[in-house]
Design a protein around this motif. Structure first.
Motif, PDB file in Angstrom:
ATOM      1  N   ASP A 203       0.767  -1.230  -0.337  1.00  0.00           N
ATOM      2  CA  ASP A 203       0.091  -0.086   0.082  1.00  0.00           C
ATOM      3  C   ASP A 203       0.805   1.113  -0.018  1.00  0.00           C
ATOM      4  OD1 ASP A 203      -2.324  -1.477  -0.076  1.00  0.00           O
ATOM      5  OD2 ASP A 203      -2.602  -1.325   2.192  1.00  0.00           O
ATOM      6  N   CYS A 204       0.479   2.069  -0.923  1.00  0.00           N
ATOM      7  CA  CYS A 204       1.286   3.306  -0.813  1.00  0.00           C
ATOM      8  C   CYS A 204       0.437   4.607  -0.787  1.00  0.00           C
ATOM      9  CB  CYS A 204       2.236   3.510  -1.833  1.00  0.00           C
ATOM     10  SG  CYS A 204       1.494   3.454  -3.477  1.00  0.00           S
ATOM     11  N   ARG A 205       0.727   5.955  -0.502  1.00  0.00           N
ATOM     12  CA  ARG A 205      -0.048   7.188  -0.778  1.00  0.00           C
ATOM     13  C   ARG A 205       0.149   7.780  -2.142  1.00  0.00           C
ATOM     14  NH1 ARG A 205       0.755  12.707   0.402  1.00  0.00           N
ATOM     15  NH2 ARG A 205       2.612  12.168   0.728  1.00  0.00           N
ATOM     16  N   LEU A 206       1.364   8.041  -2.543  1.00  0.00           N
ATOM     17  CA  LEU A 206       1.800   8.418  -3.726  1.00  0.00           C
ATOM     18  C   LEU A 206       2.360   7.265  -4.702  1.00  0.00           C
ATOM     19  CD1 LEU A 206       3.609  11.773  -2.909  1.00  0.00           C
ATOM     20  CD2 LEU A 206       1.138  11.507  -3.174  1.00  0.00           C
ATOM     21  N   LEU A 207       1.933   7.373  -6.048  1.00  0.00           N
ATOM     22  CA  LEU A 207       2.372   6.523  -6.847  1.00  0.00           C
ATOM     23  C   LEU A 207       3.064   7.247  -7.980  1.00  0.00           C
ATOM     24  CD1 LEU A 207       2.763   3.598  -8.105  1.00  0.00           C
ATOM     25  CD2 LEU A 207       0.386   3.649  -9.040  1.00  0.00           C
ATOM     26  N   ILE A 208       4.327   6.960  -8.404  1.00  0.00           N
ATOM     27  CA  ILE A 208       4.907   7.695  -9.621  1.00  0.00           C
ATOM     28  C   ILE A 208       5.331   6.662 -10.606  1.00  0.00           C
ATOM     29  CG2 ILE A 208       6.798   9.260 -10.047  1.00  0.00           C
ATOM     30  CD1 ILE A 208       6.650  10.617  -7.577  1.00  0.00           C
ATOM     31  N   ASN A 209       4.861   6.890 -11.637  1.00  0.00           N
ATOM     32  CA  ASN A 209       4.994   6.116 -12.922  1.00  0.00           C
ATOM     33  C   ASN A 209       6.041   6.575 -13.692  1.00  0.00           C
ATOM     34  OD1 ASN A 209       4.950   4.523 -15.402  1.00  0.00           O
ATOM     35  ND2 ASN A 209       2.961   5.163 -15.815  1.00  0.00           N
ATOM     36  N   SER A 210       7.392   6.241 -13.708  1.00  0.00           N
ATOM     37  CA  SER A 210       8.439   6.549 -14.326  1.00  0.00           C
ATOM     38  C   SER A 210       9.040   5.580 -14.774  1.00  0.00           C
ATOM     39  CB  SER A 210       9.389   6.991 -13.261  1.00  0.00           C
ATOM     40  OG  SER A 210      10.598   7.765 -13.827  1.00  0.00           O
ATOM     41  N   ALA A 211       8.496   4.687 -15.616  1.00  0.00           N
ATOM     42  CA  ALA A 211       8.561   3.608 -16.212  1.00  0.00           C
ATOM     43  C   ALA A 211       9.235   3.600 -17.534  1.00  0.00           C
ATOM     44  CB  ALA A 211       7.733   2.443 -16.142  1.00  0.00           C
ATOM     45  N   GLY A 212       9.677   4.928 -17.996  1.00  0.00           N
ATOM     46  CA  GLY A 212      10.259   5.066 -19.369  1.00  0.00           C
ATOM     47  C   GLY A 212       9.542   4.342 -20.515  1.00  0.00           C
ATOM     48  N   ILE A 213       9.971   3.721 -21.468  1.00  0.00           N
ATOM     49  CA  ILE A 213       9.184   3.447 -22.564  1.00  0.00           C
ATOM     50  C   ILE A 213       8.153   2.528 -21.967  1.00  0.00           C
ATOM     51  CG2 ILE A 213      11.190   3.833 -24.173  1.00  0.00           C
ATOM     52  CD1 ILE A 213      11.652   0.709 -24.268  1.00  0.00           C
TER      53      ILE A 213
END
Ligand SMILES: Cc1cc2nc3c(=O)[nH]c(=O)nc-3n(C[C@H](O)[C@H](O)[C@H](O)COP(=O)(O)OP(=O)(O)OC[C@H]3O[C@@H](n4cnc5c(N)ncnc54)[C@H](O)[C@@H]3O)c2cc1C
Length: 378
Positions: A203-213
């Motif tokens: 579980d998280c509060r913030l989710l950062i999608n930095s998955a490149g391509i």
């Protein structure tokens, strides 16, 4: 719900992708005292774009002055030099020449010069044919644009330095961890992560999608995220060739940019070894094999500015893949989306972060943090 998932982890912020952008964001948030976990499906950070690039610290004069690329590149370059100097990351301000090979191209150089000045890059200078020849006697061209503050950096050492700093500030890395999907909760996200054959719930509060391509694909696995928001992207492999016997240049040499990429150019590594590329090869899956027959196009492109290139001297080196937003020939800006744009609590998506992403990494990380702060999420 995914069945068979091990549960029980709770963390403030999860960043997906341990490339230079994800790690720079992790460092920025850790500097702010945040609890951060970085997930990456590979064994080690930086196995994709962040280790498969040209290693150039760009000045940023290719992009419209109101674009995110232009806004972040100028300050990103300054910050990156400062970071590299302070942390002793190997780098060199080697300088770059953009060369016009016929009179028809000189107008484009002048436009580029004007754009550079509009973006606050005031160290660029137009060069006459004579000045070009004085700087680089083997270079064929009728005019040039000189950028003294363009440089090169050891991309792996840069990532190592950022990773070490993020870790020292408390950020945690979980490698071999692939985010499968995310379910929305009122105050954050439940993540399903595949790790060594097991599915772990987190579980998280913030989710950062930095998955490149893979960021567009990952966005499609995020519960509630509207599929129509996912930008159209295409994969452009960039192949690099080394040159047996070296090349007689002491600066980076670029042609005028083409409709999709910056054009096959010459870069120098920190030891002064020349490599050429990247070209643009449209692909539909991730594979880094360099086809030797791509060399044909390289000989033609390089001889336009270096007629002295000998036959049979180019050797396949490596490749990288960028996910470009839009359609070929219609370059688009990067997309950084936060709650204010898509309406989903605590989600950040970064799409299309190709060149000059490494140059902008620290500035882009701050840009993300500023958005989160403005939205009361930090
Ligand atoms: C050929 C080429 C030349 C370039 N030249 C330059 C240059 O000279 N100068 C410059 O400034 N920039 C350059 N760039 C751009 C720069 O390399 C990129 O902008 C930058 O590396 C992007 O970093 P990233 O962290 O977004 O992506 P990446 O480094 O690709 O990292 C994304 C990470 O996400 C992980 N991942 C993906 N999906 C999942 C999942 N579901 N779960 C867990 N992990 C996942 C991947 O394993 C990967 O490690 C170049 C790029 C290329 C391809």
């Amino acid at each position: 719900m995914t069945t068979g998932a091990t549960s029980g982890f709770q963390i403030d912020t999860v960043i997906v992708g341990a490339g230079v952008i994800g790690v720079a964001i992790a460092r920025e948030l850790a500097l702010d005292g945040r609890e951060v976990l970085i997930l990456d499906r590979e064994k080690r950070p930086g196995q994709h774009q962040s280790s498969r690039n040209s290693g150039v610290i760009h000045a940023g004069f290719y992009y419209p002055d109101d674009s995110l690329k232009a806004k972040l590149c100028h300050k990103g370059k300054l910050e990156l030099y400062r970071f590299a100097e302070e942390r002793r990351v190997p780098h060199r301000r080697v300088g770059k020449i953009v060369v016009a090979t016929d009179e028809a191209q000189t107008g484009k150089l002048e436009i580029m010069h004007a754009r550079a000045l509009a973006c606050g890059i005031d160290d660029v200078q137009l060069l006459s044919a004579l000045e070009l020849r004085r700087m680089e006697p083997e270079l064929a061209g009728v005019a040039g644009l000189w950028s003294p503050s363009t440089g090169v950096i050891d991309a792996s050492a840069l990532l190592d330095a950022m990773e070490a700093e993020a870790t020292a500030l408390g950020a945690a890395f979980s490698m071999n961890s692939r985010l499968l999907r995310a379910e929305a909760r009122p105050d954050g996200w439940t993540l399903f992560v595949e790790n060594c054959g097991e599915t772990i719930r987190l579980d998280c509060r913030l989710l950062i999608n930095s998955a490149g391509i893979e960021a567009p694909h990952l966005a499609s696995c995020i519960d509630g995220y509207a599929a129509e928001r996912i930008p159209e992207t295409y994969l452009a492999r960039g192949n690099f060739f080394s040159c047996q016997g070296g090349a007689p240049f002491s600066h980076l040499i670029y042609p005028l940019p083409g409709p999709i990429g910056l054009g096959v150019h010459l870069t120098l590594d920190l030891d002064g070894q020349a490599k050429f590329g990247p070209d643009v090869e449209l692909v539909d899956q991730i594979s880094y094999d360099v086809k030797p027959d791509r060399a044909e196009g390289f000989y033609d492109a390089i001889r336009a500015f270096w007629p002295g290139l000998k036959p049979n001297t180019l050797m396949p080196a490596y490749s990288g893949i960028r996910a470009k937003i839009g359609t070929p020939g219609d370059p688009q800006d990067w997309i950084v989306e936060t709650t204010a744009t898509h309406g989903l609590f605590g989600l950040v998506n970064l799409f299309g972060i190709e060149t000059p992403g490494m140059t902008c990494s620290l500035a882009l990380a701050r840009h993300v943090a500023e958005h989160l702060r403005a939205e009361d999420l930090l």
